[in-house]
Design an enzyme around this catalytic site. Sequence first.
Site, PDB file in Angstrom:
ATOM      1  N   ASP A 483      -2.151  67.118  45.090  1.00 42.22           N
ATOM      2  CA  ASP A 483      -2.016  65.846  45.798  1.00 42.22           C
ATOM      3  C   ASP A 483      -1.089  65.916  46.993  1.00 42.22           C
ATOM      4  OD1 ASP A 483      -3.642  64.053  44.570  1.00 42.22           O
ATOM      5  OD2 ASP A 483      -2.164  63.428  43.084  1.00 42.22           O
TER       6      ASP A 483
HETATM    7  C1  GLC Z   1       3.240  62.428  44.219  1.00 45.88           C
HETATM    8  C2  GLC Z   1       3.612  63.505  43.235  1.00 45.88           C
HETATM    9  C3  GLC Z   1       2.414  64.197  42.696  1.00 45.88           C
HETATM   10  C4  GLC Z   1       1.470  63.161  42.148  1.00 45.88           C
HETATM   11  C5  GLC Z   1       1.190  62.055  43.167  1.00 45.88           C
HETATM   12  C6  GLC Z   1       0.380  60.978  42.504  1.00 45.88           C
HETATM   13  O1  GLC Z   1       2.613  62.959  45.332  1.00 45.88           O
HETATM   14  O2  GLC Z   1       4.446  64.463  43.813  1.00 45.88           O
HETATM   15  O3  GLC Z   1       2.782  65.093  41.662  1.00 45.88           O
HETATM   16  O4  GLC Z   1       0.261  63.785  41.817  1.00 45.88           O
HETATM   17  O5  GLC Z   1       2.365  61.516  43.649  1.00 45.88           O
HETATM   18  O6  GLC Z   1      -0.028  59.985  43.360  1.00 45.88           O
HETATM   19  C1  GLC Z   2      -0.003  65.032  39.399  1.00 43.06           C
HETATM   20  C2  GLC Z   2      -1.279  64.236  39.522  1.00 43.06           C
HETATM   21  C3  GLC Z   2      -2.486  65.127  39.549  1.00 43.06           C
HETATM   22  C4  GLC Z   2      -2.310  66.205  40.580  1.00 43.06           C
HETATM   23  C5  GLC Z   2      -1.020  66.962  40.379  1.00 43.06           C
HETATM   24  C6  GLC Z   2      -0.763  67.972  41.469  1.00 43.06           C
HETATM   25  O1  GLC Z   2       0.101  65.571  38.134  1.00 43.06           O
HETATM   26  O2  GLC Z   2      -1.403  63.321  38.461  1.00 43.06           O
HETATM   27  O3  GLC Z   2      -3.644  64.382  39.814  1.00 43.06           O
HETATM   28  O4  GLC Z   2      -3.407  67.063  40.464  1.00 43.06           O
HETATM   29  O5  GLC Z   2       0.059  66.056  40.354  1.00 43.06           O
HETATM   30  O6  GLC Z   2      -0.432  67.369  42.666  1.00 43.06           O
END
Ligand code: GLC
Ligand code: GLC
Length: 806
Positions: A483
């Site tokens: 993400d």
């Molecule tokens: C933030 C977090 C990431 C997560 C995302 C969810 O970017 O660092 O881990 O997946 O929020 O929206």
């Molecule tokens: C968080 C989010 C997941 C994403 C991950 C890596 O765990 O929930 O959707 O893949 O972060 O960013």
Amino acid sequence: MKYGYFDDDRREYVITTPATPLPWINYLGNDGFYGLISNTAGGYDFYRDAKLRRITRFRYNNVPNDIGGRMYYIKDGDCTWSPSFLPAGTELDSYECRHGMGYTVFTGKKNGVTAKLTAFVPLGDACELNRLEISNDSSETKDLTIYSCIEWCLWNAVDDANNYQRNLSIGELEVTGSTIYHKTEFRERRDHYAFFTVNADVNGFDTDRDVFLGARRSWDNPIQVENNASGNTVASGWYPIASHQLKLRLAPGEKKSYVFQLGYVEVPRDKKFESKGVINKAPALALIGKYNTDARVEAAFKALGEYWSDLLGIYHLTSGNDKLNRMVNIWHQYQCMVTFNMSRSASYWETGTGRGMGFRDSCQDLLGFMHLVPDRARARIIDIASIQFENGSTYHQYQPLTKRGNADIGGGFNDDPLWLVACTAAYIRETGDATILDHPTPFNNVEGSEKPLMEHLRRSINFIINNKGPHGLPLIGRADWNDCLNLNCFSEEPGESFQTFGPSEGPVAESVFIAGMFVKYGLEYADLCEHFGSKDEADSVRNEVGKIKKATEEYGWDGEWFLRAYDAYSHKVGSNECEEGKIFIEPQGFCTMAGIGQEKGYGRKALDSVKKWLVNDYGVEILAPCYTTYHVELGEISSYPPGYKENGAIFTHNNPWVSVAATVIGDAEMAFDIYKRSCPAFLEDVSEIHRTEPYVYSQMIAGRAAVHYGEAKNSFLTGTAAWAFVDISQAILGIQPTLDGLSVKPCVPAELGDYSVTRRYRGSLYNIRVTRQAGKSGLTVNGQAIEGNVIPVPAEGSTVDVICYA
Ligand code: GLC
Ligand code: GLC
């Protein structure tokens, strides 16, 4: 250093001090009514949706960070204490907290009195039961007073924490006998209320928080408890609570038991009131009647235990390694149930007020859950597919109460569609139920748009085929699985969401990770076509897979490892040419799993590079070297200080990908080694460094570049739960469902020795023994040697004895 120990026979983790580095929590409830409960009984309850239907209040960023939840005070002369240590905070003579499968039991002792508090949500009912057993172990008669207390949330947890100008005027309650009813907003648009009751006559009660606590006091020392007097207050507005007062006399050796019940009921609109302003209590009284004796509560507790014995009997390992046994047989599968239920919504790190169910998250959670309750998995797959758009892209999240796509975040995460293929294929491999492919499923929940689920999968596949970039690799969109790798974002202002800012459909930035996914899941889709659809379609999809595979070998290989992506300028991300962020874990795992470049030895090289660059004491880091400055063209990933989160922590979710990848190239030592490094039970001895619960995964463990190397964060809600179980149960121990039956093909190092697995699968029971014997290989099924690894599906109800010579 440890703060407790595993009690495997009872499937519990036993915490022996309230002073754990962080609150160590557990989950109550399986389907609808849920509670979070910490090792000091903190936490909160909600019905279905932690944001929209919050029942008890929780304060974020509080100090101490774990006050509230189930509050019980025992007043014994001048000494007031709590069986779970908090809220009173009085040092106990002894303390114990047992977190088990859907329940938590506290035993506190003080001055010759023992109090045992058992908390659980009974199967099938919307309530939490707290059974409090008090015994007098001293030689004197004890005159005690018990005060219970919970604090109501005014339903919408976001509004509850913000909108005081309204909220402080709307609280309403009714009290009848020992039951306190919370009916805020019931007069108008709500058709539900909650109640807190105890199965004994009370000596008094309070529902007005300010009266109960007294001015400028906190939960550790309420004035009513200090004065040993309840005010029988009925709150109007302000802060409604529910507190009972119970006086008891215990002779030496005597014991008493009380059942407290926190319940939630819904009432038909035309039957809301008994009389003007008086709520219809019939459904509450029915629920109270089900659990108002010790015998009924004991029966419900036993039923919960049997439910879990049954579920955990579906896959059971017996090996010489206790840590492995306890993870496989208990905690992996338990965490899979929790992540299935919660997605990433409610934990001590996720407030329950933000995201609901994630598309990719829930699809992956299903991978570890299918075998437990296949019917619920099936329904979830349909719910998820229903937020897909006609063009095959998807909403990224939905609210569990409404099941509607979340417009705030929208779509454009280009890995999402493929996860739908992954979980549907896994469901059919587990159950053999291909009728799910025919299920009429809407797009974006629009009535009349229903198409068979198979058409949704087709559009997922076509979405990738139709959205490729300059190198013939899939476009990344807002982000893929990571993400925080936001290649189309270019955000310069603090506070902008990295994920929703900038053009979502950048026409250039490409993801090698999605390429790996497409090769893996495209082939799984082609298999579905071949088995249940058309051979022509299977061939044409395999042809498309071939193209992306070729493009990945040509443009996605950096020489020693797989590249991560091309950015919006078509510059390489995750290349040896980069100064920082030279190598990323995700494509090494996924492209190797997918067999890309296998003939050229890419997988072996990629995993050797992982060992060289990314493996540390506690797992595999997500990238190296960490970004030390902000890169506007890379987005959030470079916003974290080095070693944390997506900037170089061990982001545990992707560690099983490397472990599974190692099994694909036949490296059993590496597979098991990677599995063990981040596995919670294997880290129990360094709990003071790891700090989160030693029985479940946390989302991240700080990497070598971090100040607090080895410290974990974001426990419980992580895709690691499902992937770790898939890794160990299917790839390493080798018991893998396929479309044609159960396959037995271990990839285990010699250190594990012989082991056996019992597996219930498609209505039959498999007793599988894996053994190493010189000169022997292959499988025998009921004494007969078979060709290959897949055991043909027998008649339902069979018992199948399998010996596998590893
Ligand atoms: C933030 C977090 C990431 C997560 C995302 C969810 O970017 O660092 O881990 O997946 O929020 O929206
Ligand atoms: C968080 C989010 C997941 C994403 C991950 C890596 O765990 O929930 O959707 O893949 O972060 O960013």
